[in-house]
Scaffold this motif. Structure first.
Motif, mmCIF file in Angstrom:
data_model
loop_
_atom_site.group_PDB
_atom_site.id
_atom_site.type_symbol
_atom_site.label_atom_id
_atom_site.label_comp_id
_atom_site.label_asym_id
_atom_site.label_seq_id
_atom_site.Cartn_x
_atom_site.Cartn_y
_atom_site.Cartn_z
ATOM 1 N N MET A 196 0.823 -1.324 -0.068
ATOM 2 C CA MET A 196 -0.122 0.069 0.037
ATOM 3 C C MET A 196 0.677 1.359 0.196
ATOM 4 O O MET A 196 1.932 1.325 0.894
ATOM 5 N N ALA A 197 0.711 2.312 -0.804
ATOM 6 C CA ALA A 197 1.145 3.328 -0.776
ATOM 7 C C ALA A 197 1.293 4.197 0.518
ATOM 8 O O ALA A 197 0.147 4.273 1.217
ATOM 9 N N LEU A 198 2.295 4.688 0.886
ATOM 10 C CA LEU A 198 2.134 5.602 2.212
ATOM 11 C C LEU A 198 1.973 7.128 1.679
ATOM 12 O O LEU A 198 2.168 7.521 0.696
ATOM 13 N N SER A 199 1.216 7.834 2.689
ATOM 14 C CA SER A 199 1.140 9.363 2.419
ATOM 15 C C SER A 199 2.114 9.906 2.733
ATOM 16 O O SER A 199 3.400 9.478 3.384
ATOM 17 N N GLY A 200 2.659 11.301 2.359
ATOM 18 C CA GLY A 200 3.389 12.073 2.551
ATOM 19 C C GLY A 200 3.887 12.107 3.923
ATOM 20 O O GLY A 200 5.113 12.106 4.293
ATOM 21 N N ILE A 201 2.916 12.150 4.830
ATOM 22 C CA ILE A 201 3.135 12.521 6.289
ATOM 23 C C ILE A 201 3.871 11.122 6.837
ATOM 24 O O ILE A 201 4.744 11.066 7.687
ATOM 25 N N GLU A 202 3.097 10.009 6.476
ATOM 26 C CA GLU A 202 3.663 8.743 6.716
ATOM 27 C C GLU A 202 5.201 8.697 6.585
ATOM 28 O O GLU A 202 6.078 8.085 7.512
#
Ligand code: B12
Ligand code: SF4
Lengths: 313, 447
Positions: free
Chosen positions: B1-7
């Motif tokens: 799963m792709a991570l968000s910028g914050i993650e």
């Protein structure tokens, strides 16, 4: 990581439609899942296949195909009987090619006579197709609808340029109707809307988004059909829920791949198998994309697609 | 799963040292989330964070190559369920299965069929890429010599070693390890042994089990043993199960990010009736297989399956097109005929082929119509008199030829009057409707 079955839930359902009479009647559609995904929905009816016959001696079919019908193709009644009795056709599609102005330009009354004769010769459910000439079809299909009154036929094809008279005739004589548009989901939707606005119930419609042969635009038809099915099932778009037609034979049997002699193209292999493979693979691709009804020509291609359907259902 | 910028940001050193070329760690994280930069650009990131990030950013379906060298082929890497959503990327590899109990002569003959399978269609060279050699003899030496014979006769083919017996397979793989063969297949019974062979030889491994769930358990086990280039065989009993299994696998990988099924699929479609087999293969190509193994490859069958594969894998947004220009067919002279058509690949190759068949040297003007066929381009207002006239004038063809006759496709006969008005001094000639009428047409004119 634990496996969970990734099931889709569909809010819509393909409409089911019956044509023909009594115990010979054919029902198509009715599924509430994408093609052949029976793990997440029900598929009450198999895709049906109709044999194509014509009302005037064949001129432009390749020899390998012409040969199959050489003893019967001079007469639509004989031809229809042959399909019913010898080929055990589930349905027959009579194409009134002779009415085309560039062909024999036969009159609508002549066509109606042919239809009556065929109807009294066979009990197999009948699909009655015009010559695909927009103006002429709007005359011809009106007359033949009347001649076929009471037989619960499928009449086609109504297009943007002629649907009004044809819809009225199908309505008056209680037939089912094919609505054909040109490879564009929005056009298909719009035509279905126009037709239902005339009081023609959508449960009596069949959508023909226009077929194309393997190697000659098949991918367009394939994707348009997939998108129609997704709209019907996922978005519950009622105007996209009628069963889908793939009018396979007429697009396939004019391609070079079905006609070129092996001596001219040795790298293409045996001509007869090549033609049959071309038609059957086009048809198989169409049912994968969502087609519920196919119109085909070569008995061996029909036979193999039936076997495929046996494996699929 | 792709991570968000914050993650992603949480995993970075947070020193804002700018070595990555971004003003802050956060800016770098945002760019990374959008796929605009790579993790490697930050020199200070911890190993642990790096592995977390690369795991998360790995494509949902693993991509790798089969075979070695120029003819290696990529499999996997698909991103959508339906081709209209984007496109299907890595076309299905077609292979044929050959049993090792055939005599040598027959083996070589079958392998040569693969070598000779290449044909050209719409400008692409298409062929059967793979040969599967099946251990049917129950005689290890026989298997080895069959593998050798096939490998030598088909030096470019991707090899699939179809043998579940680890001791036999181990010896055979050594013979062709440099060709990066696919081992077929690890099952519950032999998974560990086969995984070790695959790992030791650095080759991909097919995993087979009944249905997606059983498969996922097996791939997890094998991955833990250190083999990652896996191919899945859900062993469907019939075409219906095949579609369902393939769909479930693709969906689990793409929609649920379920890694144990995030691998390319292989389908063995063997049927006694070759025509039926061709149709089963068609289903497999349309519905998500990366490798299809057939039992026979007649020329007619190849042509049909190559064509379907080409259709399914074309980019739905961009029709295949050829360059706009005046093509020479044969060695045309200033007196040779000039024909015009559109730049849709299919149209161009059909027309060029028929002009060639006519043996009449000709000029073929191919006009840019954004890759549309003749009638489609006409209906879309791209292949119309004024545009054709401009194209002919600007193409410079008037310097190449002496006559002023332009042959147009029969399907747009309706254009001829308007075109003559626009193209001063030219005569417009209506050609046949279908390209297969071109040879007779050109020969009659030449006579
Ligand atoms: C696939 C397709 C599309 C695809 C486009 C594919 C493409 N890359 O062109 C899509 C879905 C995008 C499309 C769109 C449209 N389409 Co369209 N499409 C078709 C379809 C099914 C096949 C076209 C094709 O690929 N033919 C194969 C190629 C090889 O044929 P060809 O280029 O004509 O070449 C042959 C001959 O002309 C000849 N030839 C070619 N060059 C030359 C040169 C010389 C000198 C000679 C002698 C012969 C010759 O040889 C070739 C082989 O025989 C046809 C219907 C059909 N089955 O034919 C409709 C068709 C062409 N489309 C049509 C229409 C109306 C449209 C649209 C305007 C409407 C719509 N549906 O939205 C749009 C316009 C597109 C746009 N951008 O605005 C109509 C045209 C009607 C008409 N008579 O004007 C057709 C005929 C469908 C129909 N029956 O109504 N279409
Ligand atoms: S190089 Fe790494 S630590 Fe430095 S600013 Fe970029 S992301 Fe932050």
């Amino acid at each position: 990581m634990a496996f969970t079955l990734p099931k889709e839930s569909y809010s819509g359902k393909v409409l089911s439609l019956t044509f023909g009479k009594d115990d010979k009647a054919v029902t198509i559609g009715g599924e509430d899942t994408l093609p052949f995904l029976s793990f997440e929905g029900s598929i009450p009816n198999r895709p049906a296949i109709a044999y194509e016959i014509q009302d005037s001696p064949i001129d432009d079919w390749p020899e390998t195909l012409k040969a199959v019908y050489k003893d019967v193709s001079d007469d639509p009644v004989k031809w229809a009987r042959y399909c019913q009795d010898e080929l055990k056709a589930q349905a027959i599609a009579l194409r009134l090619v002779s009415t085309h102005p560039d062909r024999e330009n036969r009159s609508a009354d002549d066509a109606a006579k042919t239809v009556s004769e065929v109807l009294s010769a066979v009990e197999t459910p009948l699909i009655i197709l015009g010559s695909n000439h927009v103006e002429k079809d709007s005359e011809v299909l009106v007359k033949v609808s009347e001649a076929a009154s009471g037989h619960n036929c499928v009449i086609g094809k109504a297009q943007e340029g002629n649907y009004k008279t044809i819809v009225a005739a199908a309505l008056a004589h209680n037939h089912k109707l094919i609505a054909m548009s040109e490879l564009d989901i929005n056009l298909a939707k719009q035509l279905n809307i126009l037709i239902t606005q005339m009081g023609f119930d959508k449960s009596r419609l069949i959508t023909d988004p226009m077929c194309s042969a393997l190697g000659y635009g098949l991918e367009y038809t394939y994707s348009v059909m997939e998108r129609i099915r997704l709209a019907a099932l996922m978005q519950n778009d009622a105007t996209m829920q009628p069963p889908i037609l793939g009018d396979v034979g007429m697009y396939v049997w004019k391609t070079k791949e079905t006609m070129a002699e092996e001596s001219d193209v040795p790298e293409w292999g045996a001509i007869e198998e090549r033609g049959i493979a071309w038609e059957s693979i086009t048809a198989t691709s169409m049912i994968m994309a969502g087609a519920n009804l196919l119109i085909m020509r070569h008995p061996k291609a029909v036979e193999v697609v039936k076997k495929i359907i046996d494996e699929l259902i | 799963m792709a991570l968000s910028g914050i993650e992603i940001f949480k995993l970075l050193p947070k020193t804002n040292c700018k070595k990555c070329g971004f003003p802050t760690c956060l800016a770098f994280a945002m760019a990374l989330a959008q796929g605009k930069t790579e993790i490697g650009k930050c020199p200070d990131i911890s190993e642990e964070a790096k592995s977390k990030l690369s795991e998360a950013s790995a494509p949902p379906i693993r991509t790798f190559s089969l075979g070695k060298g120029e003819k290696a082929v990529k499999v996997g890497g698909e991103t959508v369920m339906f081709r209209h959503d984007k496109k299907f990327f890595n076309p299905t590899v077609l292979g044929v299965n050959i049993k090792d109990d055939l005599n040598d002569e027959e083996l070589v003959k079958r392998a040569k069929e693969v070598v000779d399978s290449e044909i050209e269609r719409v400008g692409q060279k298409l062929r059967v890429e793979a040969i599967s050699i099946e251990y049917a003899s129950n005689n290890p030496e026989r298997f080895e010599s069959a593998v050798k014979a096939v490998a030598e006769s088909a030096p470019d083919a991707i090899l699939i070693l179809n043998c579940g017996d680890p001791s036999v397979l181990e010896r055979a793989v050594k013979l062709v390890a440099d060709r990066r063969p696919l081992l077929y297949s690890a099952t519950d019974a032999n998974a560990e042994a086969l995984a070790n062979i695959a790992k030791a030889n650095n080759v991909p491994l097919a995993v087979s089990a009944e249905g997606p769930e059983a498969l996922s358990a097996l791939t997890e086990k094998i991955k833990a043993l250190g083999v990652e280039d896996l191919v899945l065989d859900p062993r469907p009993k019939n075409a219906g199960e095949m579609i369902q299994h393939n769909t479930i696998i693709r969906r689990a990988a793409l929609k649920k990010g379920f890694k144990p099924l995030g691998y390319p699929i292989i389908n063995l479609v063997t049927r006694e009736d070759s025509l039926l087999e061709a149709n089963i293969a068609a289903i497999s190509i349309a519905k998500y297989a990366s490798i299809v193994v057939l039992s026979s490859i007649e020329k007619w069958k190849n042509l049909a399956l190559f064509t379907l594969r080409q259709n399914i894998y074309t980019d739905p947004q961009v029709p295949m097109q050829v360059e706009q220009k005046i093509y020479k067919i044969g060695e045309p002279t200033p007196e040779s005929p000039l024909l015009i058509t559109t730049n849709f690949s299919l149209t161009y190759f059909i027309v060029a082929g028929e002009v060639e068949n006519s043996k009449v040297p000709s000029w073929l003007a191919v006009m840019d119509c954004e890759g549309l066929s003749v009638l489609t381009a006409w209906a879309a207002g791209k292949f119309v008199a004024s545009k054709i006239a401009n194209f002919i004038k600007e193409s410079g063809v008037e310097n190449q030829i002496k006559h002023r006759e332009l042959i147009i496709p029969g399907q747009v006969a309706i254009l001829s009057g308007a075109l003559e008005d626009k193209l001063e001094g030219w005569k417009v000639i209506v050609g046949p409707r279908e390209a297969n009428g071109i040879p007779t047409f050109l020969r009659n004119r030449a006579a």
